[in-house]
Design a protein around this motif. Structure first.
Motif, PDB file in Angstrom:
ATOM      1  N   ASP A 174      15.447  42.117  47.463  1.00 37.00           N
ATOM      2  CA  ASP A 174      15.778  40.824  47.982  1.00 37.00           C
ATOM      3  C   ASP A 174      15.580  39.370  46.791  1.00 37.00           C
ATOM      4  OD1 ASP A 174      16.122  42.074  50.022  1.00 37.00           O
ATOM      5  OD2 ASP A 174      14.015  41.469  49.994  1.00 37.00           O
ATOM      6  N   LEU A 175      15.800  37.963  46.961  1.00 36.93           N
ATOM      7  CA  LEU A 175      15.768  36.930  46.313  1.00 36.93           C
ATOM      8  C   LEU A 175      15.023  35.997  47.113  1.00 36.93           C
ATOM      9  CD1 LEU A 175      16.805  36.540  43.792  1.00 36.93           C
ATOM     10  CD2 LEU A 175      18.712  35.226  44.683  1.00 36.93           C
ATOM     11  N   LEU A 176      14.791  35.319  46.477  1.00 36.48           N
ATOM     12  CA  LEU A 176      13.282  34.640  46.838  1.00 36.48           C
ATOM     13  C   LEU A 176      14.309  33.102  46.338  1.00 36.48           C
ATOM     14  CD1 LEU A 176      11.736  33.725  49.256  1.00 36.48           C
ATOM     15  CD2 LEU A 176       9.659  33.681  47.188  1.00 36.48           C
ATOM     16  N   VAL A 177      14.274  32.147  47.576  1.00 33.37           N
ATOM     17  CA  VAL A 177      14.459  30.635  46.959  1.00 33.37           C
ATOM     18  C   VAL A 177      13.751  29.628  47.091  1.00 33.37           C
ATOM     19  CG1 VAL A 177      17.084  31.778  46.428  1.00 33.37           C
ATOM     20  CG2 VAL A 177      16.239  30.599  48.748  1.00 33.37           C
ATOM     21  N   LEU A 178      13.998  28.390  47.229  1.00 28.13           N
ATOM     22  CA  LEU A 178      13.532  27.169  47.607  1.00 28.13           C
ATOM     23  C   LEU A 178      14.907  26.897  48.226  1.00 28.13           C
ATOM     24  CD1 LEU A 178      11.708  25.496  47.894  1.00 28.13           C
ATOM     25  CD2 LEU A 178      11.883  24.158  46.313  1.00 28.13           C
ATOM     26  N   ARG A 179      15.008  26.560  48.938  1.00 23.64           N
ATOM     27  CA  ARG A 179      16.342  26.205  49.939  1.00 23.64           C
ATOM     28  C   ARG A 179      16.538  24.574  50.738  1.00 23.64           C
ATOM     29  NH1 ARG A 179      20.084  29.723  54.698  1.00 23.64           N
ATOM     30  NH2 ARG A 179      21.316  28.265  55.097  1.00 23.64           N
ATOM     31  N   VAL A 180      16.936  24.345  50.212  1.00 24.17           N
ATOM     32  CA  VAL A 180      16.981  22.979  50.610  1.00 24.17           C
ATOM     33  C   VAL A 180      18.279  22.345  52.113  1.00 24.17           C
ATOM     34  CG1 VAL A 180      18.161  20.464  50.384  1.00 24.17           C
ATOM     35  CG2 VAL A 180      17.019  21.896  49.369  1.00 24.17           C
ATOM     36  N   GLU A 181      17.974  22.100  53.359  1.00 19.32           N
ATOM     37  CA  GLU A 181      19.266  22.894  54.082  1.00 19.32           C
ATOM     38  C   GLU A 181      18.954  20.977  55.060  1.00 19.32           C
ATOM     39  OE1 GLU A 181      20.404  25.196  57.735  1.00 19.32           O
ATOM     40  OE2 GLU A 181      18.593  26.074  56.964  1.00 19.32           O
ATOM     41  N   ASP A 182      19.431  20.423  54.033  1.00 17.48           N
ATOM     42  CA  ASP A 182      19.975  18.795  54.976  1.00 17.48           C
ATOM     43  C   ASP A 182      20.693  18.837  56.110  1.00 17.48           C
ATOM     44  OD1 ASP A 182      20.765  16.246  55.908  1.00 17.48           O
ATOM     45  OD2 ASP A 182      19.782  15.640  52.765  1.00 17.48           O
ATOM     46  N   PRO A 183      20.378  18.385  57.235  1.00 23.06           N
ATOM     47  CA  PRO A 183      21.361  18.489  58.403  1.00 23.06           C
ATOM     48  C   PRO A 183      22.660  17.737  57.887  1.00 23.06           C
ATOM     49  CG  PRO A 183      19.263  17.218  58.787  1.00 23.06           C
ATOM     50  CD  PRO A 183      19.233  18.372  57.332  1.00 23.06           C
ATOM     51  N   GLU A 184      22.419  16.544  57.664  1.00 20.98           N
ATOM     52  CA  GLU A 184      23.484  15.881  56.890  1.00 20.98           C
ATOM     53  C   GLU A 184      24.733  16.496  56.406  1.00 20.98           C
ATOM     54  OE1 GLU A 184      24.696  11.654  54.921  1.00 20.98           O
ATOM     55  OE2 GLU A 184      22.786  12.356  54.967  1.00 20.98           O
ATOM     56  N   TYR A 185      24.007  17.535  55.825  1.00 18.47           N
ATOM     57  CA  TYR A 185      26.007  18.342  55.221  1.00 18.47           C
ATOM     58  C   TYR A 185      25.982  19.937  55.435  1.00 18.47           C
ATOM     59  CZ  TYR A 185      25.437  15.130  51.883  1.00 18.47           C
ATOM     60  OH  TYR A 185      25.259  13.415  50.951  1.00 18.47           O
ATOM     61  N   GLU A 186      24.599  20.375  56.027  1.00 17.27           N
ATOM     62  CA  GLU A 186      24.654  21.519  56.563  1.00 17.27           C
ATOM     63  C   GLU A 186      23.536  22.258  57.147  1.00 17.27           C
ATOM     64  OE1 GLU A 186      24.108  25.004  53.993  1.00 17.27           O
ATOM     65  OE2 GLU A 186      23.387  23.071  52.752  1.00 17.27           O
ATOM     66  N   GLY A 187      23.642  23.287  58.457  1.00 12.60           N
ATOM     67  CA  GLY A 187      22.129  23.503  59.140  1.00 12.60           C
ATOM     68  C   GLY A 187      22.162  22.783  60.349  1.00 12.60           C
ATOM     69  N   GLU A 188      21.049  23.037  61.019  1.00 15.00           N
ATOM     70  CA  GLU A 188      20.617  22.019  62.197  1.00 15.00           C
ATOM     71  C   GLU A 188      19.174  21.912  61.813  1.00 15.00           C
ATOM     72  OE1 GLU A 188      21.596  24.445  65.619  1.00 15.00           O
ATOM     73  OE2 GLU A 188      24.342  24.145  65.234  1.00 15.00           O
ATOM     74  N   ARG A 189      18.869  21.336  61.154  1.00 15.34           N
ATOM     75  CA  ARG A 189      16.754  21.127  60.634  1.00 15.34           C
ATOM     76  C   ARG A 189      17.096  19.781  61.495  1.00 15.34           C
ATOM     77  NH1 ARG A 189      14.648  25.477  58.254  1.00 15.34           N
ATOM     78  NH2 ARG A 189      12.289  24.544  57.796  1.00 15.34           N
ATOM     79  N   ASP A 190      15.408  19.571  62.048  1.00 17.83           N
ATOM     80  CA  ASP A 190      15.075  18.259  62.027  1.00 17.83           C
ATOM     81  C   ASP A 190      14.198  17.509  60.832  1.00 17.83           C
ATOM     82  OD1 ASP A 190      14.640  15.921  62.754  1.00 17.83           O
ATOM     83  OD2 ASP A 190      14.606  16.968  64.923  1.00 17.83           O
ATOM     84  N   PRO A 191      14.823  16.630  60.234  1.00 16.51           N
ATOM     85  CA  PRO A 191      13.928  16.090  59.103  1.00 16.51           C
ATOM     86  C   PRO A 191      12.770  16.116  59.317  1.00 16.51           C
ATOM     87  CG  PRO A 191      16.001  15.383  58.754  1.00 16.51           C
ATOM     88  CD  PRO A 191      16.205  16.044  59.915  1.00 16.51           C
ATOM     89  N   ARG A 192      12.311  15.007  60.965  1.00 14.06           N
ATOM     90  CA  ARG A 192      11.359  14.856  61.543  1.00 14.06           C
ATOM     91  C   ARG A 192      10.332  15.519  62.000  1.00 14.06           C
ATOM     92  NH1 ARG A 192      14.460  11.194  66.389  1.00 14.06           N
ATOM     93  NH2 ARG A 192      15.740  13.863  66.216  1.00 14.06           N
ATOM     94  N   THR A 193      10.618  16.280  62.146  1.00  9.52           N
ATOM     95  CA  THR A 193       8.814  17.923  62.480  1.00  9.52           C
ATOM     96  C   THR A 193       9.833  18.456  61.321  1.00  9.52           C
ATOM     97  OG1 THR A 193      11.569  18.645  64.112  1.00  9.52           O
ATOM     98  CG2 THR A 193       9.762  17.323  64.500  1.00  9.52           C
ATOM     99  N   GLN A 194      10.922  18.685  60.777  1.00  7.09           N
ATOM    100  CA  GLN A 194      10.946  20.713  59.924  1.00  7.09           C
ATOM    101  C   GLN A 194      10.838  19.901  58.758  1.00  7.09           C
ATOM    102  OE1 GLN A 194      13.806  21.701  62.354  1.00  7.09           O
ATOM    103  NE2 GLN A 194      12.958  23.471  62.618  1.00  7.09           N
ATOM    104  N   ASP A 195      10.733  20.454  57.621  1.00 10.57           N
ATOM    105  CA  ASP A 195      10.702  20.960  55.852  1.00 10.57           C
ATOM    106  C   ASP A 195      12.738  21.109  56.073  1.00 10.57           C
ATOM    107  OD1 ASP A 195       8.591  19.533  55.390  1.00 10.57           O
ATOM    108  OD2 ASP A 195       7.531  22.126  55.039  1.00 10.57           O
ATOM    109  N   ILE A 196      12.947  20.275  55.343  1.00 10.22           N
ATOM    110  CA  ILE A 196      14.638  20.133  54.748  1.00 10.22           C
ATOM    111  C   ILE A 196      14.339  21.515  53.475  1.00 10.22           C
ATOM    112  CG2 ILE A 196      15.592  18.453  55.702  1.00 10.22           C
ATOM    113  CD1 ILE A 196      16.189  16.954  53.457  1.00 10.22           C
ATOM    114  N   GLY A 197      13.618  20.972  53.123  1.00  9.85           N
ATOM    115  CA  GLY A 197      13.013  22.177  51.880  1.00  9.85           C
ATOM    116  C   GLY A 197      11.865  23.171  51.752  1.00  9.85           C
ATOM    117  N   TYR A 198      12.736  24.512  52.657  1.00  9.89           N
ATOM    118  CA  TYR A 198      11.478  25.816  52.567  1.00  9.89           C
ATOM    119  C   TYR A 198      11.917  27.220  51.462  1.00  9.89           C
ATOM    120  CZ  TYR A 198      15.646  26.956  55.112  1.00  9.89           C
ATOM    121  OH  TYR A 198      16.466  27.483  55.981  1.00  9.89           O
TER     122      TYR A 198
END
Length: 245
Positions: A30-54
């Motif tokens: 497995d690979l452990l990463v720090l993922r950036v999921e900016d909803p402006e470009y990909e994913g559905e995370r809400d920056p107001r309530t969720q970390d976009i870097g995790y």
């Protein structure tokens, strides 16, 4: 990261728990990463309530994977899990962290012995030699490793066969030895290089430590004389680097 995205700053203070599923009858990497999921470009995370870097675990990568394609993420560690494993131990983890702009500091030191100095008579044990090949190094407070290359050019051998080990010593830490094995009988000159990388303990950082050269001549394999003399040059190339610890 996608080429049209901007820059992100992430920080983590304290510990974070990442769940790693157990393996069954087959091994897995497995690979452990720090993922950036900016909803402006990909994913559905809400920056107001969720970390976009995790922290994110990517299961089932190649055994020697160091990068991840197709995902905006920074690799942190590779976890090699044997089959039927339920707990992760330190020996299963390969640290993949690196600094984007690591600091380095490199210095060059030279010595030209003006008189002949033979190896001390106490053969069979380590001794500081040549005496002039010693330097007090100021270790930067950010340095975590020191790469040391010492070259002795014009080393003088005479009066028979010679077998000796040479090593560098930084503070209280010894490098791996290099062997001089010479079966000549006449007076001759040779060169030898000593090289190693020292991991600097926290107590060394921001302090002054002694770098020296040591020799252990073993008479069992030769009874000749080894010496530095006029025409010998000792060069120490030292580079401090900064890396994750």
């Amino acid at each position: 990261m996608r080429p049209w995205q901007g820059a992100y700053t992430q920080s983590n203070i304290g510990d974070a728990i990442v769940g790693v599923p157990s393996t069954g009858p087959f091994a897995r990497t497995d690979l452990l990463v720090l993922r950036v999921e900016d909803p402006e470009y990909e994913g559905e995370r809400d920056p107001r309530t969720q970390d976009i870097g995790y922290f994110h675990l990517v299961k089932g990568v190649d055994q020697d994977a160091t990068v991840l394609r197709g995902m905006t993420a920074i690799p942190l560690a590779r976890i090699t899990l044997p089959r039927n494993t339920t707990a992760v131990t330190a020996d299963m983890i390969t640290d993949l962290r690196r600094l984007a702009n690591p600091r380095t500091e490199r210095t060059l030191h030279t010595v030209h012995p003006s008189t002949t100095e033979k190896v001390p008579a106490e053969h069979g044990q380590w001794a500081n030699w040549p005496k002039e090949a010693a330097w007090d190094l100021d270790i930067p407070d950010w340095a975590t490793r020191a790469t040391v290359v010492v070259t002795i050019s014009g080393l003088r051998a005479e009066a028979g066969n010679i077998y000796a080990e040479l090593r560098t010593r930084l503070g209280e830490h010894n490098a791996e030895p290099t062997v001089v094995d010479d079966d000549g009988t006449t007076t001759r000159r040779a060169s030898v290089s000593l090289a190693d990388t020292f991991t600097l303990p926290p107590a060394y950082r921001g302090t002054r430590q002694r770098l020296g050269v040591q020799i252990n001549q073993i008479d069992k394999y030769g009874d000749g004389d080894l010496a530095v003399a006029k025409g010998t040059t000792v060069t120490a190339d030292v580079q401090f680097t900064e890396s994750p610890v």
